[in-house]
Design a protein around this motif. Structure first.
Motif, PDB file in Angstrom:
ATOM      1  N   THR A   9       0.831  -1.192   0.000  1.00 26.61           N
ATOM      2  CA  THR A   9       0.000   0.000   0.000  1.00 26.61           C
ATOM      3  C   THR A   9       0.870   1.249   0.000  1.00 26.61           C
ATOM      4  O   THR A   9       0.603   2.199  -0.717  1.00 26.61           O
ATOM      5  CB  THR A   9      -0.940   0.014   1.222  1.00 26.61           C
ATOM      6  N   LYS A  12       2.331   1.798  -3.433  1.00 33.42           N
ATOM      7  CA  LYS A  12       1.337   2.308  -4.379  1.00 33.42           C
ATOM      8  C   LYS A  12       1.112   3.800  -4.179  1.00 33.42           C
ATOM      9  O   LYS A  12       0.974   4.537  -5.144  1.00 33.42           O
ATOM     10  CB  LYS A  12       0.016   1.550  -4.227  1.00 33.42           C
ATOM     11  N   SER A  13       1.097   4.255  -2.939  1.00 33.05           N
ATOM     12  CA  SER A  13       0.876   5.681  -2.696  1.00 33.05           C
ATOM     13  C   SER A  13       2.067   6.497  -3.186  1.00 33.05           C
ATOM     14  O   SER A  13       1.902   7.579  -3.730  1.00 33.05           O
ATOM     15  CB  SER A  13       0.595   5.948  -1.220  1.00 33.05           C
ATOM     16  N   TYR A  14       3.287   5.988  -2.996  1.00 36.27           N
ATOM     17  CA  TYR A  14       4.459   6.699  -3.520  1.00 36.27           C
ATOM     18  C   TYR A  14       4.450   6.719  -5.040  1.00 36.27           C
ATOM     19  O   TYR A  14       4.839   7.706  -5.651  1.00 36.27           O
ATOM     20  CB  TYR A  14       5.753   6.055  -3.024  1.00 36.27           C
ATOM     21  N   GLY A  16       1.850   6.850  -6.991  1.00 33.80           N
ATOM     22  CA  GLY A  16       0.886   7.872  -7.410  1.00 33.80           C
ATOM     23  C   GLY A  16       1.439   9.266  -7.242  1.00 33.80           C
ATOM     24  O   GLY A  16       1.244  10.133  -8.105  1.00 33.80           O
ATOM     25  N   ILE A  17       2.158   9.500  -6.148  1.00 33.28           N
ATOM     26  CA  ILE A  17       2.746  10.815  -5.902  1.00 33.28           C
ATOM     27  C   ILE A  17       3.825  11.109  -6.936  1.00 33.28           C
ATOM     28  O   ILE A  17       3.915  12.219  -7.458  1.00 33.28           O
ATOM     29  CB  ILE A  17       3.312  10.895  -4.472  1.00 33.28           C
TER      30      ILE A  17
END
Length: 57
Positions: A9, A12-14, A16-17
């Motif tokens: 998770t 995935k957030s990195y 997107g950033i």
């Protein structure tokens, strides 16, 4: 098991950033390039304006 899910998770957030930052960087680069080209074209036209007025251009 939960620890592995948290790592995925976070990755995935990195991701997107990073994609968002890359898109913003490309957008800003495009705007700067367009502004540079406009300023360069204006300076070129001003440089040759005197020659066009006297009939040498």
């Amino acid at each position: 098991m939960e620890n592995n899910t948290e790592i995925q998770t976070g990755t995935k957030s990195y991701s997107g950033i990073i994609k968002l930052m890359l898109a913003i960087f490309l957008l800003l680069g495009s705007v700067v390039y367009i502004m540079y080209r406009g300023a360069s074209e204006r300076a070129y036209k001003e440089k040759w304006q005197d020659y066009d007025e006297c009939g040498l251009g």
